[in-house]
Design a protein around this motif. Sequence first.
Motif, PDB file in Angstrom:
ATOM      1  N   GLU A  81       9.877   8.437 -12.394  1.00 31.53           N
ATOM      2  CA  GLU A  81       8.699   8.432 -11.496  1.00 31.53           C
ATOM      3  C   GLU A  81       7.450   7.921 -12.345  1.00 31.53           C
ATOM      4  OE1 GLU A  81       6.668   7.749  -8.546  1.00 31.53           O
ATOM      5  OE2 GLU A  81       8.226   9.021  -7.738  1.00 31.53           O
ATOM      6  N   ASP A 122       1.462   8.125  -5.236  1.00 26.94           N
ATOM      7  CA  ASP A 122       1.886   6.919  -5.256  1.00 26.94           C
ATOM      8  C   ASP A 122       1.046   6.060  -6.021  1.00 26.94           C
ATOM      9  OD1 ASP A 122      -0.422   6.023  -3.514  1.00 26.94           O
ATOM     10  OD2 ASP A 122       0.373   7.162  -2.273  1.00 26.94           O
ATOM     11  N   THR A 123       1.056   4.685  -6.101  1.00 24.74           N
ATOM     12  CA  THR A 123       0.138   3.856  -7.095  1.00 24.74           C
ATOM     13  C   THR A 123      -1.391   3.966  -6.824  1.00 24.74           C
ATOM     14  OG1 THR A 123       0.639   2.180  -5.851  1.00 24.74           O
ATOM     15  CG2 THR A 123       2.024   2.313  -7.721  1.00 24.74           C
ATOM     16  N   LEU A 135       9.493  -1.275  -6.836  1.00 25.60           N
ATOM     17  CA  LEU A 135       8.409  -0.473  -6.135  1.00 25.60           C
ATOM     18  C   LEU A 135       9.216   0.261  -4.656  1.00 25.60           C
ATOM     19  CD1 LEU A 135       5.468  -0.228  -5.546  1.00 25.60           C
ATOM     20  CD2 LEU A 135       5.673  -2.309  -3.954  1.00 25.60           C
ATOM     21  N   GLU A 166       0.716  -1.207   0.005  1.00 28.59           N
ATOM     22  CA  GLU A 166       0.186   0.010  -0.001  1.00 28.59           C
ATOM     23  C   GLU A 166       0.779   1.079   0.116  1.00 28.59           C
ATOM     24  OE1 GLU A 166      -3.057  -0.192  -0.496  1.00 28.59           O
ATOM     25  OE2 GLU A 166      -3.939  -1.974   0.562  1.00 28.59           O
ATOM     26  N   ARG A 167       0.362   2.352  -0.713  1.00 29.45           N
ATOM     27  CA  ARG A 167       1.014   3.602  -0.646  1.00 29.45           C
ATOM     28  C   ARG A 167       2.418   3.562  -1.339  1.00 29.45           C
ATOM     29  NH1 ARG A 167      -2.180   7.399   2.334  1.00 29.45           N
ATOM     30  NH2 ARG A 167      -0.538   8.856   1.107  1.00 29.45           N
ATOM     31  N   GLY A 168       2.889   2.538  -2.247  1.00 27.09           N
ATOM     32  CA  GLY A 168       4.072   2.281  -2.664  1.00 27.09           C
ATOM     33  C   GLY A 168       4.408   3.208  -3.991  1.00 27.09           C
ATOM     34  N   ARG A 169       5.492   3.672  -4.422  1.00 20.67           N
ATOM     35  CA  ARG A 169       5.694   4.417  -5.462  1.00 20.67           C
ATOM     36  C   ARG A 169       6.291   3.565  -6.499  1.00 20.67           C
ATOM     37  NH1 ARG A 169       8.820   9.752  -3.326  1.00 20.67           N
ATOM     38  NH2 ARG A 169       9.080   9.949  -5.760  1.00 20.67           N
ATOM     39  N   HIS A 170       5.900   3.602  -7.959  1.00 26.23           N
ATOM     40  CA  HIS A 170       6.552   2.913  -9.025  1.00 26.23           C
ATOM     41  C   HIS A 170       7.567   3.699  -9.436  1.00 26.23           C
ATOM     42  CE1 HIS A 170       5.800   0.055 -12.225  1.00 26.23           C
ATOM     43  NE2 HIS A 170       6.683   0.642 -12.572  1.00 26.23           N
ATOM     44  N   GLU A 191       2.975  14.221  -3.208  1.00 20.93           N
ATOM     45  CA  GLU A 191       2.302  13.430  -2.446  1.00 20.93           C
ATOM     46  C   GLU A 191       1.802  12.267  -3.515  1.00 20.93           C
ATOM     47  OE1 GLU A 191      -0.164  15.403   0.177  1.00 20.93           O
ATOM     48  OE2 GLU A 191       1.533  16.423   1.215  1.00 20.93           O
ATOM     49  N   PRO A 228       6.911   2.950   1.324  1.00 19.51           N
ATOM     50  CA  PRO A 228       6.926   4.328   2.351  1.00 19.51           C
ATOM     51  C   PRO A 228       8.234   4.236   3.327  1.00 19.51           C
ATOM     52  CG  PRO A 228       4.517   3.330   2.078  1.00 19.51           C
ATOM     53  CD  PRO A 228       5.676   2.465   1.500  1.00 19.51           C
ATOM     54  N   SER A 250       4.415   6.671 -10.658  1.00 19.05           N
ATOM     55  CA  SER A 250       3.624   6.159  -9.947  1.00 19.05           C
ATOM     56  C   SER A 250       1.790   6.460  -9.766  1.00 19.05           C
ATOM     57  CB  SER A 250       3.743   6.857  -8.435  1.00 19.05           C
ATOM     58  OG  SER A 250       4.974   6.306  -7.991  1.00 19.05           O
TER      59      SER A 250
END
Length: 662
Positions: A218, A437-438, A266, A194-198, A435, A269, A220
């Motif tokens: 980036e 994320d995926t 990935l 959860e709340r991960g950035r790609h 702010e 957080p 996401s």
Amino acid sequence: MIQRLLVANRGEIARRIFATCRALGVETVAVHSDADADAPFVAEADQAVRLPGNTPAETYLRIDLILAAARKAGADAVHPGYGFLAENAEFAAAVTDAGLTWVGPPAKAIAAMGDKVAAKALLADAGVPMLPTWTDEDQVTDFPALVKAAAGGGGRGMRVVRDAAGLAEAVASARREAAAAFGDGTVFIERYVERGRHVEVQIFGDSHGAVAALGVRECSIQRRHQKIVEEAPGVLPSAVRQRLHEAAVAAGRAVDYVGAGTVEFLLAPDGEIYFLEMNTRLQVEHPVTEAVTGLDLVRLQLLVADGATLGAENATDPDRVRGYAIEVRLCAEEPAQAFRPATGTLHRFAIPGVEREFGRLMTGGLRLDSGVVDGSVVGVHYDSMLAKVIAWGRDRNEAARMLAGALARAELHGVATNRDLLVRILRSPEFAAVEIDTGFLDRHPEVYTPLLPAEQLPQAALVAALASAADRRAGAGVLGGLPSGWRNVPAFPQVTRYAGAGDGEIEVRYRLDRTGGLAEWSASAGESPAVTLVEATPDRVVLDVDGVRRAFRVHRVGSAVFVDGPDGATSLVELPRFPLPTAELAAGSLLAPLPGAVTRVHVEVGQRVAAGDLLLTLEAMKLEHPVFAPTDGVVAELPVPAGGQVETGTVLAVVTTEEDPR
């Protein structure tokens, strides 16, 4: 040196590759399906070879037909683009075995990374960090989980599963979609963060053993697990950026990588990074890397395929990153309708302020990589992406403002697009504050709101009516100088009805005085503020609203009227004054939202269903579109069997309520 290159792909990426070939003096060959016969990429190639049929399976996925086309056209090299056969090891080997130059990594490297389950095991041994992964759904105990296709990318065959109850259906659905898109229905499951950035690293390898990282992107912000906004160099701590570079280079070296590739991660957080997959091809989002590095990645691909070294091209200079670039994918789809793909004729496609098409930007600005032009037909056989729009500025905020402004002023007529969604994302406070994320779109439903406020639809309808009146007067053979609808005794206003956004209608009533000014007006929907008509021509209307002049651009195609104004755009359809009678649909009819094929029917006639139950599955644009029961009731009709082809508006099912005895 490559003399004649065949591009085994279509649309925007084929045009992109041709642009570099022209600059290098390399001749080009296109292959095309019947549906693409009149597409821009076909016209721009030096030669073109037809692949009979329309679907990918009949055309762009046929290795034998593409190799035959290369022989027929005298090509000495093949570039796969992205998608279709770009990551097919069998295709790469067949091209090489045919004595042609393959512009891509060796078949061995593609095979190693093509099976994502095997790739994870291989790269884990090389020290690349991994997420927990399962190949058997019965072994999964950690939720939420993500089902993924083992042999493809682009978000196809991906499903998020929140609990064990939904896992079996998610796996089955992902397998079908993966098989349709990649010819391989194998899937695997990994833990969902959860709340991960790609984030991803562009790597490049040469045939002399060098592998270099060309920076981070980036990616996401996604819909349906497919990227729609991409950035470079990304906003990351330097330590994280360094770890990403090191892990990506380790992945490339583990498979003796040659050519352009992308290693995707990935970013959790807590700052940890985990390998997702390696794409053994050029990425859709490569223009943002080109913008900030000054490199032409397609040129570099061609040179490396000819044996050049990265050092000779100075491609590994760590200090060459300049400014900030953002790319958006402009797609034919309706975001508010679960991103339902849209089809039709693109009557106008104009992005203002574009400085380069397909080429590197030299001093900042806007770049357009498009697969369409005015008059292009968007069908159901291929991906919904129309174009990529790229902004390169001194910093992230400048690039975002530039890109949002150009999209907001773009004229996109005839096919629904995700333009408004993209503008709202770029202008959102959360995007500005990084702010992201995926799960960004899930948490921010406000970005789905159209740019044009609903209360301004009546004003847009007035603009459409005034432009149409001006058009009629301009074409009048008698007394063309008189105002439209003018009478000596102004007893009645003129009335025009439009089908507007959604299923509603807007009726506009207006009267012009003997000078052509707007004497009065009203609309059936919303307020009708005091308006002064400043100018009205068939393609431009200027109004004074409460002391503020507002200019609108108008484009009419048949009964369709497209209005672009300072706050947003809308499309209206002028309704006939005396409509012809039409057949009445049965109550509870569910209609096909776009052309496609019914792949599965999940219910039977006479079966009782509840609101939200899955009735059938429609496949279009390589994606599955579920059709659900709108209310509790009984399935009265299922006129289309599994395998049946349908057009937009075809009745797929009829569900009657308890009160309806039919």
